[in-house]
Write a protein that holds these residues in place. Structure first.
Motif, PDB file in Angstrom:
ATOM      1  N   ALA A 380      41.492  39.774  84.567  1.00 52.40           N
ATOM      2  CA  ALA A 380      42.026  40.409  83.362  1.00 52.40           C
ATOM      3  C   ALA A 380      42.880  39.429  82.562  1.00 52.40           C
ATOM      4  CB  ALA A 380      42.858  41.630  83.748  1.00 52.40           C
ATOM      5  N   ARG A 381      42.838  39.554  81.239  1.00 56.25           N
ATOM      6  CA  ARG A 381      43.713  38.795  80.340  1.00 56.25           C
ATOM      7  C   ARG A 381      44.861  39.729  79.941  1.00 56.25           C
ATOM      8  NH1 ARG A 381      42.822  34.352  81.963  1.00 56.25           N
ATOM      9  NH2 ARG A 381      44.234  33.671  80.296  1.00 56.25           N
ATOM     10  N   ILE A 382      46.081  39.194  80.016  1.00 59.18           N
ATOM     11  CA  ILE A 382      47.260  40.051  79.818  1.00 59.18           C
ATOM     12  C   ILE A 382      47.904  39.777  78.462  1.00 59.18           C
ATOM     13  CG2 ILE A 382      49.518  40.732  80.781  1.00 59.18           C
ATOM     14  CD1 ILE A 382      47.308  41.270  82.795  1.00 59.18           C
ATOM     15  N   TYR A 383      48.104  40.844  77.668  1.00 62.09           N
ATOM     16  CA  TYR A 383      48.838  40.763  76.389  1.00 62.09           C
ATOM     17  C   TYR A 383      50.155  41.494  76.614  1.00 62.09           C
ATOM     18  CZ  TYR A 383      44.411  39.251  74.446  1.00 62.09           C
ATOM     19  OH  TYR A 383      43.256  38.548  74.193  1.00 62.09           O
ATOM     20  N   ASP A 384      51.227  40.701  76.703  1.00 59.43           N
ATOM     21  CA  ASP A 384      52.489  41.277  77.175  1.00 59.43           C
ATOM     22  C   ASP A 384      53.513  41.442  76.038  1.00 59.43           C
ATOM     23  OD1 ASP A 384      54.345  42.243  78.894  1.00 59.43           O
ATOM     24  OD2 ASP A 384      54.705  40.370  79.970  1.00 59.43           O
ATOM     25  N   GLU A 385      54.506  42.283  76.295  1.00 50.89           N
ATOM     26  CA  GLU A 385      55.705  42.412  75.452  1.00 50.89           C
ATOM     27  C   GLU A 385      55.409  42.757  74.009  1.00 50.89           C
ATOM     28  OE1 GLU A 385      59.016  39.853  75.821  1.00 50.89           O
ATOM     29  OE2 GLU A 385      58.686  39.476  77.941  1.00 50.89           O
ATOM     30  N   ILE A 386      54.444  43.626  73.784  1.00 49.05           N
ATOM     31  CA  ILE A 386      54.221  44.120  72.419  1.00 49.05           C
ATOM     32  C   ILE A 386      55.137  45.323  72.269  1.00 49.05           C
ATOM     33  CG2 ILE A 386      52.484  44.957  70.806  1.00 49.05           C
ATOM     34  CD1 ILE A 386      50.440  43.382  72.461  1.00 49.05           C
ATOM     35  N   HIS A 387      56.382  45.047  71.917  1.00 46.19           N
ATOM     36  CA  HIS A 387      57.415  46.058  72.096  1.00 46.19           C
ATOM     37  C   HIS A 387      58.651  45.732  71.266  1.00 46.19           C
ATOM     38  CE1 HIS A 387      59.479  49.249  74.131  1.00 46.19           C
ATOM     39  NE2 HIS A 387      60.419  48.466  74.601  1.00 46.19           N
ATOM     40  N   VAL A 388      59.375  46.759  70.872  1.00 45.10           N
ATOM     41  CA  VAL A 388      60.762  46.582  70.399  1.00 45.10           C
ATOM     42  C   VAL A 388      61.629  47.550  71.190  1.00 45.10           C
ATOM     43  CG1 VAL A 388      60.146  45.860  68.049  1.00 45.10           C
ATOM     44  CG2 VAL A 388      60.550  48.288  68.528  1.00 45.10           C
ATOM     45  N   SER A 389      62.882  47.201  71.355  1.00 43.60           N
ATOM     46  CA  SER A 389      63.794  48.025  72.150  1.00 43.60           C
ATOM     47  C   SER A 389      64.252  49.256  71.352  1.00 43.60           C
ATOM     48  CB  SER A 389      65.011  47.188  72.547  1.00 43.60           C
ATOM     49  OG  SER A 389      66.059  48.025  72.970  1.00 43.60           O
ATOM     50  N   GLY A 390      64.669  50.268  72.063  1.00 43.20           N
ATOM     51  CA  GLY A 390      65.210  51.475  71.436  1.00 43.20           C
ATOM     52  C   GLY A 390      66.719  51.449  71.288  1.00 43.20           C
ATOM     53  N   HIS A 391      67.326  50.314  71.596  1.00 41.38           N
ATOM     54  CA  HIS A 391      68.798  50.258  71.615  1.00 41.38           C
ATOM     55  C   HIS A 391      69.349  49.245  70.610  1.00 41.38           C
ATOM     56  CE1 HIS A 391      69.008  52.674  75.325  1.00 41.38           C
ATOM     57  NE2 HIS A 391      67.880  52.057  75.623  1.00 41.38           N
ATOM     58  N   LEU A 392      70.524  49.554  70.084  1.00 43.80           N
ATOM     59  CA  LEU A 392      71.192  48.687  69.106  1.00 43.80           C
ATOM     60  C   LEU A 392      71.534  47.336  69.706  1.00 43.80           C
ATOM     61  CD1 LEU A 392      73.905  51.114  67.658  1.00 43.80           C
ATOM     62  CD2 LEU A 392      71.814  50.373  66.503  1.00 43.80           C
ATOM     63  N   ARG A 393      71.445  46.307  68.875  1.00 45.88           N
ATOM     64  CA  ARG A 393      72.006  45.013  69.228  1.00 45.88           C
ATOM     65  C   ARG A 393      73.332  44.831  68.488  1.00 45.88           C
ATOM     66  NH1 ARG A 393      67.096  40.683  68.665  1.00 45.88           N
ATOM     67  NH2 ARG A 393      65.569  41.708  70.000  1.00 45.88           N
ATOM     68  N   GLU A 394      73.862  43.610  68.564  1.00 40.49           N
ATOM     69  CA  GLU A 394      75.227  43.356  68.075  1.00 40.49           C
ATOM     70  C   GLU A 394      75.468  43.824  66.631  1.00 40.49           C
ATOM     71  OE1 GLU A 394      76.394  39.262  68.393  1.00 40.49           O
ATOM     72  OE2 GLU A 394      78.429  39.665  67.690  1.00 40.49           O
TER      73      GLU A 394
END
Ligand code: ZN
Length: 450
Positions: A380-394
């Motif tokens: 299998a070929r892996i496509y990772d981290e297609i994501h944004v977080s649900g939490h605030l940054r600084e």
């Protein structure tokens, strides 16, 4: 009016959130969550059958025995959104309080399903729906009011509850990201936060989710993850083998984007796994999303296996299964697929899309590594981290402090190490530890107005 805050759970960890605010004689409880990682450490724990005290000892649910030190009556239990670390202990603790659970429509529906699955306790608390923008009077004083402000997070219909008291507002800020172009739903209601910061006595206290406080800049919008997904799926449009995607099953906006792009490249999307069926089915029933008619949703093992057989027979190139298992959870669908336990055969060159990030925790990291290795061993070929977080940054945290101008700040939803970047930010804004910036632990009381 006396104002006191009990920091019950989620002040030493991300998980098992619970906070109680007393305004005079009235108490409102915010969140009753489960710390899933404390459950997963043990093999074969069935929380549905377990007693509250055993789960408290495991560190899985909040130790609410501190509530007996809080004078006054609980008038409402208010979960902010449907993630398990915010609602997962309601079935174990809520029956001890003579109070309704008040939450947004999607959250209430998830609470209802959870309470129905409980085997040990009879949880008969009224379940009351209240939407963002609405208010409810608390207690008999006529002076305390609960308001829901719409926020954006990695699950739909999330709110930040605000308790209005004569001493000022208490804003309970768990969990959110500042999203001005979310995929479904409205943007975060920053205008209302700014108003609350300026009306009446302003904000007495702000309890904040510090999950990503140590990350610079601002959290990207869900529309960024959507664009990333679209680009990825378009790039493999011509592939004539298997494409499988996995994401958080509770992340209905993300699931709906994957469904849409699967259709765009001429594949039939199918949602597989119990929790996939649960969250997406509930969201569709309540009218939050409208999936195309031919989207299949299958939760039970037998119907999932039947679907996999059909996919193998009609050709993998015609389908895009969306499955559970983005963290490599041993019993989840993708992990079973990697182990070859399903009729779906992964072949050399097949694509696996992880629309998620590994939750940085040793158990997850290990399990996810294992799952990925198994998939790769089959080519299998892996496509990772297609994501944004649900939490605030600084910068999101800075903007919230600027909007609310709170007199007191209480960091939550992290351990001590996780609090420290948020403490730095608050100190740079003139707050002082021990004066108006309260770093605390589980089971403490903070008396704000005597
Ligand atoms: Zn959450």
């Amino acid at each position: 009016m006396e104002i006191e805050i009990a920091t019950i759970g989620g002040y030493e960890e991300v998980g098992r959130q619970m906070t109680a605010v007393r305004a005079g004689d009235d108490v409102v409880v915010f969140d009753m969550g489960l710390n899933l990682s404390q459950v997963l450490i043990h093999d074969n724990v069935e929380t549905e059958k377990m007693h509250s005290l055993d789960l408290i000892d495991m560190g899985a649910i909040p130790d609410d025995r501190v509530m007996s030190d809080l004078e006054g009556d609980v008038k409402a239990i208010v979960p902010t959104h449907g993630h398990l670390d915010h609602i997962g202990a309601i079935s174990k603790l809520a029956h001890r309080y003579d109070a309704p659970v008040v939450a947004s429509p999607f959250t209430i529906e998830l609470v209802k399903q959870q309470v129905e699955g409980e085997n040990k306790f009879n949880v008969n608390n009224d379940l009351v729906k209240m939407s963002a923008g609405e208010t409810m009077s608390i207690g008999d004083s006529g002076q305390v009011e609960l308001e829901f402000v719409h926020v954006t997070h990695s699950i739909i219909d999330a709110i930040n509850p605000v308790l209005h008291t004569p001493e000022g507002a208490i804003v309970y800020g768990l969990d959110k990201r500042m999203d001005h172009s979310p995929v479904i739903e409205d943007p975060i209601d920053m205008q209302r936060f700014r108003e609350i910061g300026r009306e009446g006595n302003g904000v007495l206290a702000y309890i904040e989710d510090c999950t990503n406080a140590g990350r610079k800049g601002r959290t990207p919008s869900e529309s960024v993850a959507r664009k990333h997904l679209e680009d990825t799926i378009r790039s493999i449009e011509d592939y004539d083998g298997g494409i499988v995607a996995t994401t958080f099953s509770s992340h209905v906006s993300r699931v709906s984007s994957i469904v849409e792009f699967a259709k765009d490249i001429g594949r039939q999307p199918v949602l597989l796994g119990r929790s996939m069926e649960k969250y997406s089915g509930t969201a569709e029933r309540l009218g939050f999303v409208d999936f195309p008619d031919d989207v299949g949703m299958y939760g039970h093992r037998k119907s999932v296996d039947r679907t996999f057989k059909r996919i193998m027979k009609e050709g993998k190139e015609n389908f895009l299964p969306i499955v559970t298992g983005h963290q490599g959870e041993p019993r989840a669908m993708l992990t079973r697929m990697g182990r070859g336990e399903t009729p779906y055969e992964i072949e050399d060159g097949d694509k696996v899309i992880f629309s998620a990030r590994v939750i940085p925790e040793p158990t997850n990291e290990g399990q996810r590594y294992q799952s990925e290795r198994l998939l790769k061993m089959q080519g299998a070929r892996i496509y990772d981290e297609i994501h944004v977080s649900g939490h605030l940054r600084e910068e999101g945290h800075y903007q919230m402090l600027d909007a609310l101008q709170p007199q007191h700040v209480i960091p939550a939803h992290q351990n001590l190490k996780g609090f420290s970047p948020y403490v730095d930010l608050c100190e740079s804004q003139g707050y002082a530890l021990g004066r108006d910036l309260h770093v605390t632990r589980n089971g403490n009381m903070i008396q704000l107005v005597e």
